[in-house]
Design a protein around this motif. Sequence first.
Motif, PDB file in Angstrom:
ATOM      1  N   LEU A   1       8.243 -28.955  -6.685  1.00 32.14           N
ATOM      2  CA  LEU A   1       8.182 -29.206  -5.240  1.00 32.14           C
ATOM      3  C   LEU A   1       9.135 -28.298  -4.470  1.00 32.14           C
ATOM      4  N   LYS A   2      10.314 -28.082  -5.043  1.00 29.93           N
ATOM      5  CA  LYS A   2      11.286 -27.183  -4.385  1.00 29.93           C
ATOM      6  C   LYS A   2      10.698 -25.784  -4.284  1.00 29.93           C
ATOM      7  N   LYS A   3      10.029 -25.341  -5.364  1.00 29.60           N
ATOM      8  CA  LYS A   3       9.413 -24.002  -5.355  1.00 29.60           C
ATOM      9  C   LYS A   3       8.280 -23.933  -4.340  1.00 29.60           C
ATOM     10  N   ILE A   4       7.512 -25.023  -4.213  1.00 29.81           N
ATOM     11  CA  ILE A   4       6.416 -25.037  -3.228  1.00 29.81           C
ATOM     12  C   ILE A   4       7.004 -24.823  -1.828  1.00 29.81           C
ATOM     13  N   GLU A   5       8.140 -25.466  -1.565  1.00 31.21           N
ATOM     14  CA  GLU A   5       8.763 -25.359  -0.239  1.00 31.21           C
ATOM     15  C   GLU A   5       9.250 -23.952   0.059  1.00 31.21           C
ATOM     16  N   THR A   6       9.763 -23.239  -0.965  1.00 23.47           N
ATOM     17  CA  THR A   6      10.290 -21.900  -0.697  1.00 23.47           C
ATOM     18  C   THR A   6       9.206 -20.831  -0.772  1.00 23.47           C
ATOM     19  N   LYS A   7       8.253 -21.008  -1.702  1.00 23.26           N
ATOM     20  CA  LYS A   7       7.241 -19.947  -1.894  1.00 23.26           C
ATOM     21  C   LYS A   7       5.925 -20.213  -1.165  1.00 23.26           C
ATOM     22  N   HIS A   8       5.741 -21.425  -0.691  1.00 23.50           N
ATOM     23  CA  HIS A   8       4.504 -21.812   0.003  1.00 23.50           C
ATOM     24  C   HIS A   8       3.248 -21.556  -0.832  1.00 23.50           C
TER      25      HIS A   8
ATOM     26  N   VAL B   1       1.359 -23.040  -4.892  1.00 29.11           N
ATOM     27  CA  VAL B   1       1.488 -23.873  -6.082  1.00 29.11           C
ATOM     28  C   VAL B   1       0.479 -23.381  -7.109  1.00 29.11           C
ATOM     29  N   ASP B   2       0.826 -23.538  -8.387  1.00 35.56           N
ATOM     30  CA  ASP B   2      -0.128 -23.204  -9.442  1.00 35.56           C
ATOM     31  C   ASP B   2      -1.022 -24.429  -9.640  1.00 35.56           C
ATOM     32  N   PRO B   3      -2.322 -24.321  -9.307  1.00 39.81           N
ATOM     33  CA  PRO B   3      -3.199 -25.499  -9.442  1.00 39.81           C
ATOM     34  C   PRO B   3      -3.277 -26.012 -10.880  1.00 39.81           C
ATOM     35  N   VAL B   4      -3.017 -25.114 -11.840  1.00 36.44           N
ATOM     36  CA  VAL B   4      -3.045 -25.541 -13.250  1.00 36.44           C
ATOM     37  C   VAL B   4      -1.857 -26.470 -13.537  1.00 36.44           C
ATOM     38  N   PHE B   5      -0.704 -26.212 -12.883  1.00 35.95           N
ATOM     39  CA  PHE B   5       0.416 -27.145 -13.043  1.00 35.95           C
ATOM     40  C   PHE B   5       0.003 -28.529 -12.548  1.00 35.95           C
TER      41      PHE B   5
ATOM     42  N   TYR C   1      -7.341 -26.879  -2.467  1.00 32.41           N
ATOM     43  CA  TYR C   1      -6.416 -25.737  -2.544  1.00 32.41           C
ATOM     44  C   TYR C   1      -6.994 -24.645  -3.441  1.00 32.41           C
ATOM     45  N   ARG C   2      -7.534 -25.078  -4.581  1.00 31.00           N
ATOM     46  CA  ARG C   2      -8.103 -24.140  -5.559  1.00 31.00           C
ATOM     47  C   ARG C   2      -9.295 -23.390  -4.952  1.00 31.00           C
ATOM     48  N   ALA C   3     -10.014 -24.058  -4.045  1.00 33.58           N
ATOM     49  CA  ALA C   3     -11.190 -23.444  -3.411  1.00 33.58           C
ATOM     50  C   ALA C   3     -10.784 -22.500  -2.274  1.00 33.58           C
TER      51      ALA C   3
ATOM     52  N   GLU D   1      -5.814 -23.179   2.173  1.00 36.08           N
ATOM     53  CA  GLU D   1      -4.349 -23.183   2.077  1.00 36.08           C
ATOM     54  C   GLU D   1      -3.703 -24.367   2.776  1.00 36.08           C
ATOM     55  N   THR D   2      -4.435 -24.963   3.720  1.00 35.82           N
ATOM     56  CA  THR D   2      -3.868 -26.133   4.404  1.00 35.82           C
ATOM     57  C   THR D   2      -3.736 -27.317   3.438  1.00 35.82           C
ATOM     58  N   ALA D   3      -4.462 -27.259   2.321  1.00 35.34           N
ATOM     59  CA  ALA D   3      -4.405 -28.343   1.331  1.00 35.34           C
ATOM     60  C   ALA D   3      -3.055 -28.389   0.614  1.00 35.34           C
ATOM     61  N   LEU D   4      -2.281 -27.291   0.723  1.00 33.29           N
ATOM     62  CA  LEU D   4      -0.968 -27.260   0.058  1.00 33.29           C
ATOM     63  C   LEU D   4      -0.068 -28.397   0.549  1.00 33.29           C
ATOM     64  N   THR D   5      -0.135 -28.690   1.854  1.00 37.30           N
ATOM     65  CA  THR D   5       0.666 -29.783   2.419  1.00 37.30           C
ATOM     66  C   THR D   5       0.317 -31.116   1.757  1.00 37.30           C
ATOM     67  N   ASP D   6      -0.986 -31.319   1.513  1.00 40.99           N
ATOM     68  CA  ASP D   6      -1.418 -32.574   0.880  1.00 40.99           C
ATOM     69  C   ASP D   6      -1.038 -32.616  -0.599  1.00 40.99           C
ATOM     70  N   VAL D   7      -1.135 -31.467  -1.273  1.00 37.59           N
ATOM     71  CA  VAL D   7      -0.713 -31.414  -2.685  1.00 37.59           C
ATOM     72  C   VAL D   7       0.764 -31.800  -2.750  1.00 37.59           C
ATOM     73  N   ALA D   8       1.589 -31.147  -1.926  1.00 38.99           N
ATOM     74  CA  ALA D   8       3.037 -31.404  -1.935  1.00 38.99           C
ATOM     75  C   ALA D   8       3.335 -32.843  -1.515  1.00 38.99           C
ATOM     76  N   GLY D   9       2.631 -33.314  -0.486  1.00 33.57           N
ATOM     77  CA  GLY D   9       2.867 -34.672   0.018  1.00 33.57           C
ATOM     78  C   GLY D   9       2.583 -35.725  -1.041  1.00 33.57           C
ATOM     79  N   ASN D  10       1.485 -35.567  -1.766  1.00 30.54           N
ATOM     80  CA  ASN D  10       1.150 -36.551  -2.806  1.00 30.54           C
ATOM     81  C   ASN D  10       2.097 -36.465  -3.998  1.00 30.54           C
ATOM     82  N   LEU D  11       2.516 -35.248  -4.350  1.00 28.36           N
ATOM     83  CA  LEU D  11       3.509 -35.111  -5.437  1.00 28.36           C
ATOM     84  C   LEU D  11       4.810 -35.803  -5.027  1.00 28.36           C
ATOM     85  N   ARG D  12       5.185 -35.609  -3.740  1.00 24.95           N
ATOM     86  CA  ARG D  12       6.427 -36.221  -3.257  1.00 24.95           C
ATOM     87  C   ARG D  12       6.319 -37.749  -3.261  1.00 24.95           C
ATOM     88  N   THR D  13       5.176 -38.251  -2.833  1.00 24.96           N
ATOM     89  CA  THR D  13       4.976 -39.711  -2.852  1.00 24.96           C
ATOM     90  C   THR D  13       5.185 -40.245  -4.269  1.00 24.96           C
TER      91      THR D  13
END
Length: 177
Positions: free
Chosen positions: A25-32, A34-38, A103-105, A108-120
């Motif tokens: 999550l920290k890397k997502i915040e700095t690099k904007h 995410v690896d969808p495989v992760f 995100y995979r498709a 890029e706006t889906a990144l916020t939702d990926v990060a948000g759900n990981l954070r939850t």
Amino acid sequence: MQARGPLMIEHRLIERMLSVIQDVLKKIETKHEVDPVFVDVAVDFIRMYADRTHHGKEEDILFRELKNKTLSIEDRRVMNELIEEHVFGRQTTKALVAANTRYRAGDETALTDVAGNLRTLIEFYPKHIEKEDKRFFPSSRAYFTEEEDQAMLAEFWEFDRQMIHEKYKSVVEGFQK
Ligand SMILES: [Fe+2]
Ligand SMILES: [Fe+2]
């Protein structure tokens, strides 16, 4: 070992995975990005290990046995909360999968939702684990005799034994859908 032993050991591995997710999550915040495989691997861990294997033992064995006991109002309330939290975990994971698909498709706006759900997930799980380790497991142990506790432990081992087969059967079936 008491029946709660394997559940608490599993909590420790879940916590380690949450700490891995925290680092990502920290890397997502700095690099904007995410690896969808992760995310796929994290989802597999959450679904197969934390939910199916771990919550499976809690719900299908421990909670099932507790439903035959006369629980105090407080213990029953906490058990219902734990069940609701498992449901919440599944809903969050489902939302995470949907966001990762977008995100995979290329959305890029889906990144916020990926990060948000990981954070939850990383915010809610530690509280759930603490509630079980410190409150619910110690108080629920009092409803069982030593024999009943050991019978649950034996059932836990059998439940685990089936998981590896279930996992890879589902992998094969996933290809043959
Ligand atoms: Fe739980
Ligand atoms: Fe648990």
